[in-house]
Design an enzyme around this catalytic site. Structure first.
Site, PDB file in Angstrom:
ATOM      1  N   GLU A  53      -7.824  -2.824  -3.162  1.00  0.00           N
ATOM      2  CA  GLU A  53      -7.422  -1.838  -3.960  1.00  0.00           C
ATOM      3  C   GLU A  53      -6.740  -2.323  -5.352  1.00  0.00           C
ATOM      4  O   GLU A  53      -5.466  -2.677  -5.084  1.00  0.00           O
ATOM      5  CB  GLU A  53      -6.714  -0.812  -3.137  1.00  0.00           C
ATOM      6  CG  GLU A  53      -7.811  -0.007  -2.362  1.00  0.00           C
ATOM      7  CD  GLU A  53      -6.763   1.033  -1.547  1.00  0.00           C
ATOM      8  OE1 GLU A  53      -7.572   2.141  -0.863  1.00  0.00           O
ATOM      9  OE2 GLU A  53      -5.824   0.957  -1.031  1.00  0.00           O
ATOM     10  N   SER A  94       0.782  -1.107  -0.093  1.00  0.00           N
ATOM     11  CA  SER A  94       0.151   0.048  -0.158  1.00  0.00           C
ATOM     12  C   SER A  94       0.970   1.367  -0.041  1.00  0.00           C
ATOM     13  O   SER A  94       0.600   2.543  -0.034  1.00  0.00           O
ATOM     14  CB  SER A  94      -1.030  -0.220   1.265  1.00  0.00           C
ATOM     15  OG  SER A  94      -0.302   0.050   2.424  1.00  0.00           O
ATOM     16  N   ASN A 131      -6.017   4.080   2.933  1.00  0.00           N
ATOM     17  CA  ASN A 131      -4.876   4.362   3.752  1.00  0.00           C
ATOM     18  C   ASN A 131      -5.017   5.852   4.095  1.00  0.00           C
ATOM     19  O   ASN A 131      -4.540   6.155   5.130  1.00  0.00           O
ATOM     20  CB  ASN A 131      -3.469   3.788   3.620  1.00  0.00           C
ATOM     21  CG  ASN A 131      -3.356   2.273   3.903  1.00  0.00           C
ATOM     22  OD1 ASN A 131      -4.217   1.808   4.537  1.00  0.00           O
ATOM     23  ND2 ASN A 131      -2.155   1.946   3.598  1.00  0.00           N
ATOM     24  N   HIS A 171      -4.067  -4.859  -3.555  1.00  0.00           N
ATOM     25  CA  HIS A 171      -3.856  -4.491  -1.965  1.00  0.00           C
ATOM     26  C   HIS A 171      -5.075  -4.937  -1.247  1.00  0.00           C
ATOM     27  O   HIS A 171      -6.089  -4.306  -1.315  1.00  0.00           O
ATOM     28  CB  HIS A 171      -3.713  -2.724  -1.944  1.00  0.00           C
ATOM     29  CG  HIS A 171      -3.641  -2.390  -0.478  1.00  0.00           C
ATOM     30  ND1 HIS A 171      -4.184  -1.458   0.186  1.00  0.00           N
ATOM     31  CD2 HIS A 171      -2.844  -3.324   0.503  1.00  0.00           C
ATOM     32  CE1 HIS A 171      -3.795  -1.253   1.452  1.00  0.00           C
ATOM     33  NE2 HIS A 171      -3.015  -2.292   1.543  1.00  0.00           N
TER      34      HIS A 171
HETATM   35  N1  CAA Z   1      -8.375 -13.328  11.056  1.00  0.00           N
HETATM   36  C1  CAA Z   1      -9.316 -13.715  10.683  1.00  0.00           C
HETATM   37  N2  CAA Z   1     -10.732 -13.521  10.900  1.00  0.00           N
HETATM   38  C2  CAA Z   1     -10.642 -12.749  11.987  1.00  0.00           C
HETATM   39  C3  CAA Z   1      -9.757 -11.994  12.646  1.00  0.00           C
HETATM   40  C4  CAA Z   1      -8.556 -12.328  12.011  1.00  0.00           C
HETATM   41  N3  CAA Z   1      -7.396 -11.557  12.591  1.00  0.00           N
HETATM   42  N4  CAA Z   1     -10.166 -11.182  13.597  1.00  0.00           N
HETATM   43  C5  CAA Z   1     -11.628 -11.456  13.461  1.00  0.00           C
HETATM   44  N5  CAA Z   1     -12.026 -12.412  12.561  1.00  0.00           N
HETATM   45  C6  CAA Z   1     -13.220 -12.678  12.030  1.00  0.00           C
HETATM   46  C7  CAA Z   1     -14.011 -13.585  13.325  1.00  0.00           C
HETATM   47  O1  CAA Z   1     -13.610 -15.043  13.067  1.00  0.00           O
HETATM   48  C8  CAA Z   1     -15.444 -13.247  13.006  1.00  0.00           C
HETATM   49  O2  CAA Z   1     -15.841 -13.790  12.004  1.00  0.00           O
HETATM   50  P1  CAA Z   1     -17.529 -14.342  12.025  1.00  0.00           P
HETATM   51  O3  CAA Z   1     -18.370 -13.247  12.479  1.00  0.00           O
HETATM   52  O4  CAA Z   1     -17.679 -14.980  10.718  1.00  0.00           O
HETATM   53  O5  CAA Z   1     -17.559 -15.594  13.080  1.00  0.00           O
HETATM   54  C9  CAA Z   1     -15.351 -11.723  12.410  1.00  0.00           C
HETATM   55  O6  CAA Z   1     -14.025 -11.796  12.079  1.00  0.00           O
HETATM   56  C10 CAA Z   1     -15.711 -10.739  13.322  1.00  0.00           C
HETATM   57  O7  CAA Z   1     -15.014 -10.668  14.843  1.00  0.00           O
HETATM   58  P2  CAA Z   1     -14.939 -10.590  16.042  1.00  0.00           P
HETATM   59  O8  CAA Z   1     -16.434 -10.815  16.435  1.00  0.00           O
HETATM   60  O9  CAA Z   1     -14.093 -11.494  16.952  1.00  0.00           O
HETATM   61  O10 CAA Z   1     -14.784  -8.976  16.308  1.00  0.00           O
HETATM   62  P3  CAA Z   1     -15.161  -7.771  15.504  1.00  0.00           P
HETATM   63  O11 CAA Z   1     -16.808  -7.820  15.303  1.00  0.00           O
HETATM   64  O12 CAA Z   1     -14.814  -6.860  16.452  1.00  0.00           O
HETATM   65  O13 CAA Z   1     -14.536  -7.739  14.050  1.00  0.00           O
HETATM   66  C11 CAA Z   1     -12.860  -7.155  12.565  1.00  0.00           C
HETATM   67  C12 CAA Z   1     -13.050  -7.766  14.074  1.00  0.00           C
HETATM   68  C13 CAA Z   1     -13.142  -7.809  11.713  1.00  0.00           C
HETATM   69  C14 CAA Z   1     -11.211  -6.925  12.858  1.00  0.00           C
HETATM   70  C15 CAA Z   1     -13.297  -5.607  13.010  1.00  0.00           C
HETATM   71  O14 CAA Z   1     -13.099  -5.102  14.336  1.00  0.00           O
HETATM   72  C16 CAA Z   1     -12.768  -4.745  11.970  1.00  0.00           C
HETATM   73  O15 CAA Z   1     -13.262  -4.512  10.779  1.00  0.00           O
HETATM   74  N6  CAA Z   1     -11.834  -3.821  12.262  1.00  0.00           N
HETATM   75  C17 CAA Z   1     -11.229  -2.874  11.514  1.00  0.00           C
HETATM   76  C18 CAA Z   1     -10.326  -3.508  10.547  1.00  0.00           C
HETATM   77  C19 CAA Z   1      -9.777  -2.496   9.600  1.00  0.00           C
HETATM   78  O16 CAA Z   1     -10.088  -1.384   9.425  1.00  0.00           O
HETATM   79  N7  CAA Z   1      -8.674  -2.974   8.891  1.00  0.00           N
HETATM   80  C20 CAA Z   1      -8.100  -2.167   7.586  1.00  0.00           C
HETATM   81  C21 CAA Z   1      -6.821  -2.209   8.399  1.00  0.00           C
HETATM   82  S1  CAA Z   1      -5.680  -1.071   7.012  1.00  0.00           S
HETATM   83  C22 CAA Z   1      -5.157  -2.106   6.101  1.00  0.00           C
HETATM   84  O17 CAA Z   1      -4.931  -3.368   6.431  1.00  0.00           O
HETATM   85  C23 CAA Z   1      -4.062  -1.550   5.004  1.00  0.00           C
HETATM   86  C24 CAA Z   1      -2.885  -1.302   5.214  1.00  0.00           C
HETATM   87  O18 CAA Z   1      -2.131  -1.087   4.158  1.00  0.00           O
HETATM   88  C25 CAA Z   1      -2.113  -1.076   6.366  1.00  0.00           C
END
Ligand code: CAA
Length: 287
Positions: free
Chosen positions: A154, A121, A193, A142
Site C-alpha cells: 500500500e 500501517s 487492515n 506498507h
Molecule cells: N516467510 C517467508 N516465506 C514464507 C513464510 C514466511 N513466514 N511462510 C510461508 N512462506 C512461503 C513458503 O515458503 C511457500 O513458498 P513456496 O510455495 O514457493 O514454496 C509459500 O509461502 C506457501 O507456504 P506454505 O505452503 O508453508 O503455507 P501456506 O500455503 O499456508 O502459505 C502463507 C503461508 C503465505 C502465510 C498463507 O497462509 C497466507 O497467505 N496467509 C495470510 C497472510 C496474510 O494475510 N498476511 C497479511 C497480514 S496483515 C499485515 O501484514 C499488515 C499489517 O500491517 C499488520
C-alpha cells in the site's frame, strides 16, 4: 522519476529483514540496519536459512541466490546504511516517538534526493514527514507479512507528497515483483487492515460469546471463505503485540472507542503471549 539503485531498510525485525531480501531479489542494492547487533545477526541468519530453503526446494537457482546476497548487507551503522541511499524504508517498531526520531536522523544522513518511506500501517506519513526537511519526499510504503510472499504494497500519500515520490515508490514496488495499490488520502488502517480488522472483531466476538471455538472459526474462514489462514492464525502470524499497538495508536488518533484493542487482545499482550514469535498466542507452538 527519481532513479533508485540503493535501498536502505531501517529495522531488521520480521518485516525489515524480508523487505531487504525482497529488494535484493528485485535487483536493488540493499542494506538492512538495526541498532542491535544481535537483532542484525538473527535477521541475517533467518534470511540465509530462507534462501537456502528456496534453493533446496528448487524455487531459486543458486546463481540468483548468490546475486541477491552480493547485493544485500546487514549493519548496525545508520550513517553507513542511509548515507548513499536513494530510497529508505523505515520498518521500526510501531511507536510514533521512535519513528519521528528515526526520520529526523535519516533526514540528516541521507542524500538530498532520497525518498523516505515508512512501512507503518498505523501512522500516515504526515505524522513523520514534519520531522524532516523534505516532506514532499515522504510517503507510506506498507508491505504485508510475510513480505517475501505477499504481493500487496500500500502506497499512501499525505497532502504534501509529490507525484515524483508516488511514481517512484510505485515503480520500485513493481520492480520488487509486488502489486502496489495507491491511497490518495491517509486513513487509519489503510485498505487491507480495515478489512482485516472487521473480520477480526467479528471473530473475537463469536469466540468470546462461546458461539464456536477459535479453531472452528479459523476453519470456517478458510473452508467457507477461501482465506489462506483463519483470523486467529493470522493474528498469531502478524503478532498480537503488533495488533495491540496498532489498535491503541488508532484509538489515540481517532478517539473512537471501537478502535480500542479488544480486552482479550489486551490480556494476551500484557501476558506476553504475542503469537508465533513467543511460542504462544491464540495457539501454542512447540518450538
Ligand atoms: N516467510 C517467508 N516465506 C514464507 C513464510 C514466511 N513466514 N511462510 C510461508 N512462506 C512461503 C513458503 O515458503 C511457500 O513458498 P513456496 O510455495 O514457493 O514454496 C509459500 O509461502 C506457501 O507456504 P506454505 O505452503 O508453508 O503455507 P501456506 O500455503 O499456508 O502459505 C502463507 C503461508 C503465505 C502465510 C498463507 O497462509 C497466507 O497467505 N496467509 C495470510 C497472510 C496474510 O494475510 N498476511 C497479511 C497480514 S496483515 C499485515 O501484514 C499488515 C499489517 O500491517 C499488520
Amino acid at each position: 522519476m527519481t532513479e533508485v539503485k540503493k535501498i536502505a531498510v531501517i529495522g531488521s525485525g520480521a518485516m525489515g529483514r524480508q523487505i531487504g531480501m525482497v529488494a535484493a531479489l528485485g535487483g536493488f542494492d540493499a542494506v538492512v540496519q538495526d541498532i542491535s547487533a544481535d537483532a542484525v545477526s538473527q535477521a541475517e541468519q533467518a534470511m540465509k536459512e530462507w534462501v537456502d530453503g528456496r534453493v533446496a526446494k528448487g524455487r531459486l537457482d543458486a546463481g540468483q541466490a548468490d546475486a541477491a546476497w552480493s547485493r544485500l548487507r546487514f549493519t548496525t551503522d545508520l550513517r553507513e546504511a542511509v548515507g548513499d541511499a536513494d530510497l529508505v524504508i523505515e520498518a521500526a517498531t510501531e511507536k510514533l516517538d521512535i519513528k519521528r526520531r528515526v526520520f529526523a536522523q535519516i533526514d540528516e544522513l541521507a542524500p538530498g534526493h532520497a525518498i523516505l518511506t515508512t512501512n507503518s500501517s498505523t501512522y500516515g506519513s504526515s505524522s513523520v514527514a514534519d520531522a524532516t526537511k523534505r516532506p514532499e519526499k515522504v510517503c507510506n510504503m506498507h508491505f504485508f507479512n510475510p513480505a517475501l510472499v505477499m504481493k500487496a504494497v500500500e502506497v499512501v500519500r499525505h497532502p504534501d507528497t509529490s507525484d515524483d515520490t508516488v511514481d517512484t515508490v510505485m515503480a520500485v514496488a513493481r520492480q520488487m515483483g509486488k502489486l502496489p495499490v495507491l491511497l490518495n488520502k491517509e486513513i487509519p488502517g489503510f485498505i487491507a487492515n480495515r478489512l482485516m480488522g472487521a473480520l477480526r472483531s467479528e471473530a473475537i466476538d463469536l469466540f468470546e460469546q462461546g458461539i464456536a471455538s477459535l479453531e472452528d472459526i479459523d476453519v470456517a474462514a478458510k473452508s467457507a471463505l477461501g482465506h489462506p489462514m483463519g483470523p486467529f492464525e493470522l493474528m498469531d502470524l502478524v503478532g498480537i503485540d503488533v495488533t495491540y499497538l496498532i489498535r491503541e495508536a488508532t484509538f489515540d488518533m481517532t478517539g473512537d472507542e471501537r478502535e480500542k484493542p479488544h480486552p482479550l487482545i489486551t490480556e494476551k499482550y500484557e501476558a506476553g503471549e504475542f503469537g508465533r514469535k513467543t511460542g504462544k498466542g491464540w495457539y501454542s507452538y512447540a518450538d
